[in-house]
Design a protein around this motif. Structure first.
Motif, short mmCIF file in Angstrom:
data_model
loop_
_atom_site.label_atom_id
_atom_site.label_comp_id
_atom_site.label_asym_id
_atom_site.label_seq_id
_atom_site.Cartn_x
_atom_site.Cartn_y
_atom_site.Cartn_z
N LEU A 25 0.83 -1.20 0.00
CA LEU A 25 0.00 0.00 0.00
C LEU A 25 0.87 1.25 0.00
CD1 LEU A 25 -2.72 1.52 0.30
CD2 LEU A 25 -2.53 1.15 2.78
N ILE A 26 1.89 1.28 0.83
CA ILE A 26 2.79 2.43 0.89
C ILE A 26 3.45 2.66 -0.47
CG2 ILE A 26 4.94 3.28 1.92
CD1 ILE A 26 4.02 1.79 4.52
N THR A 27 3.88 1.58 -1.10
CA THR A 27 4.47 1.70 -2.44
C THR A 27 3.49 2.33 -3.42
OG1 THR A 27 5.89 -0.24 -2.08
CG2 THR A 27 5.46 0.39 -4.35
N ASP A 28 2.24 1.89 -3.38
CA ASP A 28 1.25 2.38 -4.32
C ASP A 28 0.77 3.80 -4.00
OD1 ASP A 28 1.48 -0.01 -5.62
OD2 ASP A 28 -0.38 -0.87 -4.85
N LEU A 29 1.03 4.26 -2.77
CA LEU A 29 0.67 5.63 -2.39
C LEU A 29 1.72 6.65 -2.83
CD1 LEU A 29 -0.87 5.26 1.18
CD2 LEU A 29 -1.88 6.57 -0.70
N ALA A 30 2.89 6.19 -3.21
CA ALA A 30 3.98 7.12 -3.52
C ALA A 30 3.62 8.09 -4.65
CB ALA A 30 5.26 6.35 -3.86
N ALA A 31 3.11 7.57 -5.74
CA ALA A 31 2.81 8.43 -6.89
C ALA A 31 1.67 9.40 -6.61
CB ALA A 31 2.50 7.58 -8.12
N PRO A 32 0.53 8.96 -6.06
CA PRO A 32 -0.53 9.94 -5.76
C PRO A 32 -0.14 10.94 -4.69
CG PRO A 32 -1.19 7.73 -5.06
CD PRO A 32 0.04 7.58 -5.88
N LEU A 33 0.68 10.53 -3.72
CA LEU A 33 1.13 11.48 -2.70
C LEU A 33 2.01 12.55 -3.32
CD1 LEU A 33 1.19 12.24 0.31
CD2 LEU A 33 3.18 10.75 0.56
N ALA A 34 2.85 12.17 -4.27
CA ALA A 34 3.72 13.14 -4.94
C ALA A 34 2.90 14.17 -5.71
CB ALA A 34 4.68 12.42 -5.88
N LYS A 35 1.70 13.81 -6.15
CA LYS A 35 0.83 14.77 -6.83
C LYS A 35 0.24 15.77 -5.84
CE LYS A 35 -0.43 11.80 -10.72
NZ LYS A 35 -1.53 11.11 -11.45
N ILE A 36 0.06 15.34 -4.59
CA ILE A 36 -0.43 16.25 -3.55
C ILE A 36 0.69 17.20 -3.14
CG2 ILE A 36 -1.32 16.40 -1.18
CD1 ILE A 36 -2.61 13.63 -1.65
N SER A 37 1.88 16.65 -2.94
CA SER A 37 3.07 17.46 -2.60
C SER A 37 4.32 16.70 -3.01
CB SER A 37 3.12 17.76 -1.11
OG SER A 37 4.38 18.33 -0.77
N THR A 38 5.17 17.35 -3.76
CA THR A 38 6.43 16.71 -4.17
C THR A 38 7.43 16.62 -3.02
OG1 THR A 38 7.32 18.85 -4.92
CG2 THR A 38 6.17 17.49 -6.56
N HIS A 39 7.10 17.23 -1.90
CA HIS A 39 8.02 17.24 -0.76
C HIS A 39 7.70 16.17 0.27
CE1 HIS A 39 9.83 20.93 -2.23
NE2 HIS A 39 8.61 21.41 -2.41
N TYR A 40 6.67 15.35 0.01
CA TYR A 40 6.29 14.29 0.94
C TYR A 40 6.62 12.92 0.37
CZ TYR A 40 4.44 17.15 4.59
OH TYR A 40 4.35 18.04 5.63
N ARG A 41 6.91 11.98 1.27
CA ARG A 41 7.41 10.69 0.88
C ARG A 41 6.55 9.55 1.43
NH1 ARG A 41 9.44 13.76 -1.93
NH2 ARG A 41 11.64 14.39 -2.06
N ALA A 42 6.27 8.57 0.57
CA ALA A 42 5.74 7.28 0.99
C ALA A 42 6.88 6.29 0.83
CB ALA A 42 4.55 6.88 0.12
#
Length: 228
Positions: free
Chosen positions: A44-61
């Motif tokens: 799940l964390i792996t799959d959250l990486a790309a959508p989280l980067a769209k919310i903020s490029t400064h946040y990491r999954a």
């Protein structure tokens, strides 16, 4: 395509370790932990990486097994009255790229029988950080109101944690944001069901949750002079 990560077996594991919280039991059932908790969580964390980067490029999954987004299962019992060695829940935080330099807000999700939730913000900010946030609130009230008083935010999120019984030093009791200034934590979120946690809707739900709480996280980043 959205997929289910967790299953009822995930929550059965949490309940079982609550009844059998020992190192011997955990090691005898480590495959269950890997198959029903840690493995699915890291996916799940792996799959959250790309959508989280769209919310903020400064946040990491970060899907690393150790030192990443997933909290370790072992409890820190050094200063705790409860000496049981393992947590009966599993949580993941999605952190700012500069988290090792400065205390930063995060996005968070939590799985526990009867208590699943997701949201974001700052939990237990250090005293100087808390003072800085309060000063920033006083100086920038309109942006805080816009971030936390919208219909969407108010309908979905509630603030977590305790508040001071009195106004913090330096702020009047009749301040327009006195309820916020009295907070000891600046974190908010919403509960979700075990059924949702075990469904293919979990990933899109979390992405939407993080999008909706992001304006508050953005504001807290600004208070810490962090990019969002």
């Amino acid at each position: 395509m959205p997929r289910a990560y967790f299953s009822p077996a995930t929550f059965r594991f949490f309940k079982a370790i609550g009844r059998n919280n020992s190192r011997d039991w955990f090691h005898a059932h480590k495959d269950d932990y890997e198959n029903h908790v840690r493995g699915p969580y890291l996916d799940l964390i792996t799959d959250l990486a790309a959508p989280l980067a769209k919310i903020s490029t400064h946040y990491r999954a970060d899907p690393r097994k150790v030192g990443g987004s997933l909290f370790r299962m072992h409890r820190d019992t050094r200063f705790a009255g409860d000496k049981t060695p393992y947590k009966t829940w599993a949580g993941a935080r999605f952190f700012h790229e500069r988290r090792h330099e400065i205390q930063a807000p995060a996005f968070y999700m939590h799985l526990q029988p009867g208590e699943c939730f997701a949201g974001g913000g700052m939990w237990h900010p250090e005293p100087d950080v808390l003072k800085r946030i309060r000063t920033f609130l006083d100086d920038n009230p309109k942006a805080w109101i816009a971030a936390t008083r919208s219909k969407v935010f108010a309908s979905r999120f509630e603030f977590w944690g305790e508040s001071l019984s009195r106004p913090p030093r330096g702020f009047p009791a009749d301040h327009a944001l006195i309820d916020d200034l009295r907070r000891k934590n600046f974190a908010a979120g919403e509960n979700f069901s075990e059924d949702l946690a075990c469904s293919a809707e979990l990933l899109p739900y979390l992405v939407d949750n993080f999008k909706k709480v992001a304006p508050m996280v953005d504001y807290l980043c600004a208070a810490q002079e962090l990019e969002f």
